[in-house]
Scaffold this active site. Sequence first.
Site, short mmCIF file in Angstrom:
data_model
loop_
_atom_site.label_atom_id
_atom_site.label_comp_id
_atom_site.label_asym_id
_atom_site.label_seq_id
_atom_site.Cartn_x
_atom_site.Cartn_y
_atom_site.Cartn_z
N HIS A 72 0.85 -1.20 0.00
CA HIS A 72 0.00 0.00 0.00
C HIS A 72 0.88 1.25 0.00
O HIS A 72 1.71 1.42 0.87
CB HIS A 72 -0.93 0.01 1.22
CG HIS A 72 -2.13 -0.87 1.04
ND1 HIS A 72 -3.29 -0.69 1.74
CD2 HIS A 72 -2.35 -1.92 0.21
CE1 HIS A 72 -4.18 -1.61 1.36
NE2 HIS A 72 -3.62 -2.37 0.44
N TYR A 201 -9.23 5.37 7.79
CA TYR A 201 -9.42 5.64 9.22
C TYR A 201 -10.39 6.81 9.31
O TYR A 201 -10.06 7.90 8.82
CB TYR A 201 -8.11 6.04 9.88
CG TYR A 201 -7.08 4.94 10.00
CD1 TYR A 201 -6.28 4.58 8.93
CD2 TYR A 201 -6.88 4.27 11.22
CE1 TYR A 201 -5.33 3.58 9.04
CE2 TYR A 201 -5.92 3.27 11.34
CZ TYR A 201 -5.15 2.93 10.25
OH TYR A 201 -4.20 1.95 10.38
N LYS A 297 0.73 -0.58 15.22
CA LYS A 297 2.12 -0.72 15.65
C LYS A 297 2.42 -1.97 16.48
O LYS A 297 3.59 -2.26 16.73
CB LYS A 297 2.54 0.53 16.47
CG LYS A 297 2.67 1.78 15.63
CD LYS A 297 3.89 1.73 14.73
CE LYS A 297 3.94 2.86 13.72
NZ LYS A 297 3.82 2.42 12.33
C1 PHB Z 1 -6.37 -4.66 10.75
O1 PHB Z 1 -6.33 -4.88 9.54
O2 PHB Z 1 -6.80 -5.49 11.54
C2 PHB Z 1 -5.87 -3.36 11.25
C3 PHB Z 1 -5.29 -2.46 10.35
C4 PHB Z 1 -4.83 -1.23 10.80
C5 PHB Z 1 -4.95 -0.90 12.12
C6 PHB Z 1 -5.50 -1.81 13.03
C7 PHB Z 1 -5.96 -3.02 12.58
O3 PHB Z 1 -4.51 0.31 12.55
#
Ligand code: PHB
Length: 395
Positions: A72, A201, A297
């Site tokens: 990504h 997000y 993280k």
């Molecule tokens: C996930 O794909 O489970 C995932 C991805 C990014 C995050 C937390 C969980 O910040």
Amino acid sequence: MNTQVAIIGAGPSGLLLGQLLHNAGIQTLIVERQTPEYVLGRIRAGVLEQGTVDLLREAGVGARMDREGLVHEGVELVLGGRRQRLDLKALTGGKTVMVYGQTEVTRDLMQAREAAGAPIIYSASNVQPHELKGERPYLTFEKDGQLHRVDCDYIAGCDGFHGVSRQSIPEGVLKEYERVYPFGWLGLLSDTPPVNHELIYANHARGFALCSQRSETRSRYYVQVPLEDRVEAWSDERFWTELKARLPEAVARDLVTGPSLEKSIAPLRSLVVEPMQYGHLFLVGDAAHIVPPTGAKGLNLAASDVNYLYRILLKVYREGRTDLLEQYSPLALRRVWKGERFSWFMTQLLHDFGDQMDDWDRKMQEADREYFLTSPAGLLNIAENYVGLPYEAVE
Ligand code: PHB
Ligand code: APR
């Protein structure tokens, strides 16, 4: 039994450290309390920093990740109605992240260990480290009703947050730093195509939401929920409705829903213990620190600890550099704290804190949202932390 480095726990930390040391000709024995099926049943995050990717390749377990993982080059943030793509690659001078589930990382590491014929004992009970301050530390554990003893040079405590390693350090030695948050994440895994080719997000007045993925046909979504919520109260339908309500309209419209393969609630917590060493015992990964998942993280900090401990042990065995052992904790912690800061910051930026925030805090949150998405320096700040800060050299 005898080994050079005894490793407690066969999560990603223990398995990766074990693989790197084994490849370098250093003997290891891993002792794990659960069965391999149980370990592989845990669903965890799936974003790997470049440093983690490089370390997995160095350990010789990168082939399937390189074939099946998704590189990504960007990530999206939705804050205060503003949808903004962070071009990670352009902002950081070429760095990207790899989307590849922690479960798959663990599976690859397990297979590599088996192929290498390196020893690992599953379903071990009552694992106990001994003589940590003495010259000859050892482990004891029970298996099939028999007591076993493993003599070793060093013990790596890779046994996660609930493990025995941290608990076997005498009271008063460790200082604990903790922050608990007034909400959890409800996660849902489904065999549906991801709604967007990159992660989103999102903050909304109803709370935080995250659109993530495991592959082109498997999605992982999260919504912020009150700590008291029980997963039974969340039917798939309720989940999808709530998720859509928190996403920009254009995204909600494209969302493909389907039956959940897994659904669970995890509380959010930040925790660090210092130091990460006690005599011949070294704490690695979740055994020493927990981050809220907002910055992706957890696994990456575990890999960072493994990186440092591996490079130090290599110099100890090859060059007799036992002086480096006491460098492990300060080296690892410097990076851990930056990962903690970023995870805490992202959590603060993206969630609804209810009455835990006063009017001033809310204004600060708003100003942060405005600043970080409109200033080139703000965007770069998030981007360079998201792709992962560099490791220091071990010298
Ligand atoms: C996930 O794909 O489970 C995932 C991805 C990014 C995050 C937390 C969980 O910040
Ligand atoms: N004896 C032996 N093994 C134990 C004991 C014990 N007393 N206690 C725990 N374990 C095992 C657990 O069963 C687990 O398999 O140690 C392992 C620890 O694995 P993780 O919890 O996955 O921790 P770690 O390997 O450090 O990985 C960190 O996992 O929780 C996520 O966000 C975190 O992604 C990060 C990663």
